[in-house]
Design an enzyme around this catalytic site. Structure first.
Site, PDB file in Angstrom:
ATOM      1  N   ASP A  42      22.051 -35.044 -13.848  1.00  0.00           N
ATOM      2  CA  ASP A  42      23.468 -35.331 -13.587  1.00  0.00           C
ATOM      3  C   ASP A  42      24.059 -34.374 -12.539  1.00  0.00           C
ATOM      4  O   ASP A  42      23.568 -33.255 -12.380  1.00  0.00           O
ATOM      5  CB  ASP A  42      24.301 -35.096 -14.863  1.00  0.00           C
ATOM      6  CG  ASP A  42      24.107 -36.191 -15.907  1.00  0.00           C
ATOM      7  OD1 ASP A  42      23.493 -37.228 -15.592  1.00  0.00           O
ATOM      8  OD2 ASP A  42      24.574 -35.981 -17.045  1.00  0.00           O
ATOM      9  N   TYR A  93      14.527 -28.575 -21.459  1.00  0.00           N
ATOM     10  CA  TYR A  93      15.872 -28.345 -20.933  1.00  0.00           C
ATOM     11  C   TYR A  93      16.503 -27.228 -21.745  1.00  0.00           C
ATOM     12  O   TYR A  93      16.227 -27.086 -22.941  1.00  0.00           O
ATOM     13  CB  TYR A  93      16.757 -29.575 -21.116  1.00  0.00           C
ATOM     14  CG  TYR A  93      16.595 -30.674 -20.104  1.00  0.00           C
ATOM     15  CD1 TYR A  93      17.450 -30.766 -19.012  1.00  0.00           C
ATOM     16  CD2 TYR A  93      15.616 -31.661 -20.257  1.00  0.00           C
ATOM     17  CE1 TYR A  93      17.338 -31.799 -18.092  1.00  0.00           C
ATOM     18  CE2 TYR A  93      15.497 -32.706 -19.334  1.00  0.00           C
ATOM     19  CZ  TYR A  93      16.366 -32.761 -18.252  1.00  0.00           C
ATOM     20  OH  TYR A  93      16.256 -33.775 -17.342  1.00  0.00           O
TER      21      TYR A  93
END
Lengths: 251, 251
Positions: A42, A93
């Site tokens: 993103d 992540y």
């Protein structure tokens, strides 16, 4: 075909792809072509070990000379024709949030709900098939910040930011673990869960079970870049605290 | 003539004056003309209460609508013809540095050297007359950061950043308090003292002994702006720590 390791400072790009100032067009200019990508992060999300696939091998020095500030190609591996960078063994992540008094035990209980195979339809955005597996979510209290480490094969659109929001909200008493459990088990589509801010999310690595050749000089340059930005933003954020405190006295 | 209170985010401008993208030309476009300024802050330095003088009073709402992001006019006072904003009773600056194990008592000893009337020639840049008075330097340990508050009538070019460097360097054992004392007393021009990074410095206020009319709505907007930038940069700087740690493992 060549798989390249890619790092970037998410603050400097308009996301990974789909915008003239996103990461991918800048990579394509330096590499010639980008045939596939590991993760479409993103806008605002940084990456250390994202991966892109390109037809031919170019010297890393030449590639990096053609890349803008805040974007690096720091490793490569020869991969077979048909290699699909979407298909990985594991993605890691990390989500970071400044510590604001969260209850870490409640966060760990909330995190454990999401581990395993679930239909994440209420924790993803605009996806038809939301069934996927999370291997682990590690919650660490680092005194000044909270660190959530996610491992899984692949994550749906906005899924990590929505789960990060949910875990932090549980730690702050905004939602209960039971409400989250109910929402995760529900087959109905409910009011969307908010997404935690993008700037807290970092793609650390994608494991394909292949060995990359890495360039330590480029890594050293990246290290200095991120260290100096860390120091700059740390100082600025403390300076802003003083301004905020002094405005508060006037209000 | 009108004196206006001005705040800005130093990160977004090329200093206060002398550059097309500095604060003053943006103010001049909104105010009509800028006849004088309280402090010419360095590039990167933010201010809450800088002051500019302009011929006429305009509504603050209209002024702010014409200003770029990160710059506000939040108060005004009628002042006599000939009012010189360089001449103040007291200026307050704060210097912020992330805490890196400094010895606070040593910093307090170093700070006390600079209080009073001194010739700051070895702690200023390119000035003929470096004699000025510092009223106080307060050193506070805020756990994650060090806060130095400077009060004085006026400061010479780069003087606060050089003294901040000296105080922090004393706290880290890089220079001794005795060496700083010798340097402050010396009438010879020595090797220049480095300047601490600009982003740590904030101009909080300038006291002229006059009362300003202030606009709480604009202050509220500034509060939200600085709070959201504080949170953004806090999160980003922690995210960068994770990248730095993971690069370190690869090096």
């Amino acid at each position: 075909m060549i798989a390249y390791l890619v790092a970037y400072d998410g603050e400097l790009f308009y996301g990974f792809t789909g915008h003239p100032r996103s990461v991918e067009p800048a990579l394509a200019r330096a590499l010639g072509r980008v045939l596939g990508r590991g993760s479409r992060t993103d806008p605002g999300v940084s990456a250390l070990g994202n991966v892109v696939v390109s037809p031919e091998l170019k010297p890393l020095g030449q590639i990096n000379a053609a890349l803008p500030r805040g974007l690096w190609v720091w490793g490569y591996a020869n991969v077979e024709e048909g290699f699909n960078p979407r298909r990985a063994r594991e993605r890691t992540y990390v989500y970071i949030a400044p510590y604001r008094g969260e209850d870490v035990e409640l966060m760990r209980r909330a995190a454990s709900l999401f581990v395993g195979v679930h239909d994440f339809r209420n924790f993803a955005k605009g996806v038809e098939n939301a069934i996927t597996q999370i291997f682990s979510i590690d919650v660490e209290d680092r005194a000044t910040y909270i660190e959530l480490t996610f491992k899984g094969r692949g994550f749906k659109n906005k899924m990590l930011r929505k789960i990060a929001w949910a875990i932090l909200a549980a730690g702050r008493g905004v939602v209960s673990v039971e409400e989250l459990e109910e929402l995760l088990k529900s087959r109905e589509r409910r009011t969307p869960v908010p997404s935690a801010p993008a700037e807290g999310l970092v793609l650390l690595s994608i494991d394909y079970g292949i060995q990359f050749q890495i360039d330590r000089n480029i890594l050293s340059r990246m290290f200095r870049y991120f260290q100096s930005k860390h120091q700059l933003y740390m100082s600025l954020s403390y300076s802003y605290i003083k301004i905020i405190e002094n405005i508060a006295k006037l209000l």
